[in-house]
Motif scaffolding. Sequence first.
Motif, PDB file in Angstrom:
ATOM      1  N   TYR A 132       0.694  -1.366   0.107  1.00  0.00           N
ATOM      2  CA  TYR A 132      -0.071   0.225   0.197  1.00  0.00           C
ATOM      3  C   TYR A 132       0.668   1.261  -0.055  1.00  0.00           C
ATOM      4  O   TYR A 132       2.071   1.195   0.455  1.00  0.00           O
ATOM      5  CB  TYR A 132      -1.104  -0.040   1.113  1.00  0.00           C
ATOM      6  CG  TYR A 132      -1.661  -1.166   1.394  1.00  0.00           C
ATOM      7  CD1 TYR A 132      -3.251  -0.900   0.851  1.00  0.00           C
ATOM      8  CD2 TYR A 132      -1.500  -2.416   2.047  1.00  0.00           C
ATOM      9  CE1 TYR A 132      -4.023  -2.421   1.033  1.00  0.00           C
ATOM     10  CE2 TYR A 132      -2.172  -3.269   2.235  1.00  0.00           C
ATOM     11  CZ  TYR A 132      -3.545  -3.317   1.532  1.00  0.00           C
ATOM     12  OH  TYR A 132      -4.531  -4.490   1.915  1.00  0.00           O
ATOM     13  N   HIS A 133       0.263   2.492  -0.626  1.00  0.00           N
ATOM     14  CA  HIS A 133       0.997   3.560  -0.512  1.00  0.00           C
ATOM     15  C   HIS A 133      -0.160   4.858   0.224  1.00  0.00           C
ATOM     16  O   HIS A 133      -1.143   4.547  -0.085  1.00  0.00           O
ATOM     17  CB  HIS A 133       1.247   4.182  -1.892  1.00  0.00           C
ATOM     18  CG  HIS A 133       1.619   5.299  -1.941  1.00  0.00           C
ATOM     19  ND1 HIS A 133       1.165   6.541  -1.772  1.00  0.00           N
ATOM     20  CD2 HIS A 133       3.121   5.876  -1.832  1.00  0.00           C
ATOM     21  CE1 HIS A 133       1.984   7.660  -1.795  1.00  0.00           C
ATOM     22  NE2 HIS A 133       3.066   7.159  -2.191  1.00  0.00           N
ATOM     23  N   THR A 134       0.326   5.280   1.305  1.00  0.00           N
ATOM     24  CA  THR A 134      -0.315   6.342   1.804  1.00  0.00           C
ATOM     25  C   THR A 134       0.229   7.361   2.259  1.00  0.00           C
ATOM     26  O   THR A 134       1.531   7.404   2.361  1.00  0.00           O
ATOM     27  CB  THR A 134      -1.227   5.630   3.051  1.00  0.00           C
ATOM     28  OG1 THR A 134      -1.865   6.576   3.841  1.00  0.00           O
ATOM     29  CG2 THR A 134       0.134   5.326   4.096  1.00  0.00           C
ATOM     30  N   THR A 135      -0.342   8.650   2.233  1.00  0.00           N
ATOM     31  CA  THR A 135       0.366   9.773   2.976  1.00  0.00           C
ATOM     32  C   THR A 135      -0.490  10.195   4.275  1.00  0.00           C
ATOM     33  O   THR A 135      -1.564  10.410   4.395  1.00  0.00           O
ATOM     34  CB  THR A 135       0.062  11.336   1.903  1.00  0.00           C
ATOM     35  OG1 THR A 135       0.595  10.863   0.586  1.00  0.00           O
ATOM     36  CG2 THR A 135       0.685  12.394   2.445  1.00  0.00           C
ATOM     37  N   THR A 136       0.232   9.987   5.315  1.00  0.00           N
ATOM     38  CA  THR A 136      -0.277  10.293   6.549  1.00  0.00           C
ATOM     39  C   THR A 136       0.912  10.543   7.601  1.00  0.00           C
ATOM     40  O   THR A 136       1.925  10.706   7.247  1.00  0.00           O
ATOM     41  CB  THR A 136      -1.026   8.964   7.168  1.00  0.00           C
ATOM     42  OG1 THR A 136      -1.762   9.259   8.235  1.00  0.00           O
ATOM     43  CG2 THR A 136       0.137   7.676   7.473  1.00  0.00           C
ATOM     44  N   SER A 137       0.296  11.106   8.956  1.00  0.00           N
ATOM     45  CA  SER A 137       1.644  11.096   9.821  1.00  0.00           C
ATOM     46  C   SER A 137       1.970   9.824  10.461  1.00  0.00           C
ATOM     47  O   SER A 137       1.235   8.930  10.540  1.00  0.00           O
ATOM     48  CB  SER A 137       1.102  12.437  10.912  1.00  0.00           C
ATOM     49  OG  SER A 137      -0.087  11.534  11.680  1.00  0.00           O
ATOM     50  N   LEU A 138       3.337   9.924  11.044  1.00  0.00           N
ATOM     51  CA  LEU A 138       3.944   8.709  11.987  1.00  0.00           C
ATOM     52  C   LEU A 138       2.668   8.282  13.007  1.00  0.00           C
ATOM     53  O   LEU A 138       2.441   7.120  13.239  1.00  0.00           O
ATOM     54  CB  LEU A 138       5.085   8.983  12.387  1.00  0.00           C
ATOM     55  CG  LEU A 138       5.762   7.899  13.182  1.00  0.00           C
ATOM     56  CD1 LEU A 138       6.256   6.799  12.478  1.00  0.00           C
ATOM     57  CD2 LEU A 138       7.207   8.613  13.946  1.00  0.00           C
ATOM     58  N   GLY A 139       2.204   9.182  13.593  1.00  0.00           N
ATOM     59  CA  GLY A 139       1.340   8.687  14.718  1.00  0.00           C
ATOM     60  C   GLY A 139       0.341   7.974  14.163  1.00  0.00           C
ATOM     61  O   GLY A 139      -0.436   7.112  15.130  1.00  0.00           O
TER      62      GLY A 139
END
Length: 395
Positions: A71-78
């Motif tokens: 998967y590819h996603t754009t999110t924060s480490l949290g």
Amino acid sequence: MSTSFSLVNKTAESKVYVSLSSPEAQLKKIITEHHFNRRLEILLPSDIYDGQLQSLIELNGISFGTNSKYYHTTTSLGSFLKSEYLDPFIKQNNCLVLSLGSIDRDDVYCIYDGVLRLSLRKETFERAGLQGKLSSYSKSRYIVQFDLRRPSMVLGNKAFDRLVWATENSPLRQPVQFLVRTYLAAKSSSSLPELPVALNAVPYEPTCLISHYSDEVIVPPLYPNKSVLQFKASKYHSVDRRIRSEYAVEVLKEGLLHILEWTALLSVESERIQASNQIDPLLSTYQVFADDNDDENDPKRRSCKVTKIAIEGFLGVDMVYDMFKSLQDRLPMISWAVFTVNGFEDAPVSWKSDEHSFLISGDNDYAIVIRPGRTANNDRSTIVYEIVGSADAHS
């Protein structure tokens, strides 16, 4: 018996470590401890591929025997510390997570075997207030590590609460691009749940390209210790045994480097190794490594058509190891093959937990040359090259 040593000096841009006739356990360790793989390539004679190995690749994709989706996603480490992801995918099963930043300029993160590793800029490290150590290769970077599978890694624990706080109140809160791959724990009998909707993860499958070289290529002898460069003693004076030994090692190293160079030229289908090559020596003096008594009828130097299988994506070690074992088990004993894996140049680690950095070179690869025949221990004869940049703790 396996023999290992370095092929280059300490001032080289990249380090090359080589092992001869590695036992199966060592081959497995090299493959399974290299977690972040972006490309896998297999080179072998076309007649062997057509007759023995075509079943490795199915018409509708890749026959890995395991789920190859990532998967590819754009999110924060949290996002990966929230219970809806942390519990099912890190504590109960397993996952690979890799940020896609530049390790020389950005904060980069990865997760494997339940361990979160952060390579942070000095500013981020100071503002996050986390405990860590100075990078081995830069005074402006710090390395931080958390074992997220420890029972204490829950809300209410001081260290975990500080990590969660840092992902919400420091530069770690910024969304970045991630690659994610999830898979079941070894002893699990259940199935993996779907990824949390909040991740907005887009699924992908590895791409597979099979190409058949149009021209035959020259295959050198893959046993450099039997090369023409043997020491010839002078009839006028004796030669010290130590000098003979040192010379033999240098001969072996030169032969091994020739083979590594040949595999690289083979990968890019260079004209220099084609049997029909007629390049003017003024333009290129390269010749395929050969023995002194080499001739066109020598089976160790035969020419043949070559097939290349190239697979790209976010490749887990289970997938890579399954592919290697299938190749090794089905490859006829009289044949050869080259199995090459390229890692992500900006991953925080190379092998296992060895710190990786880019600086001059971000090499993070290995190549296994499967030679005809077996060793005295009945293992398949191999040459293993481990290639990393100069700024890498792997050795």
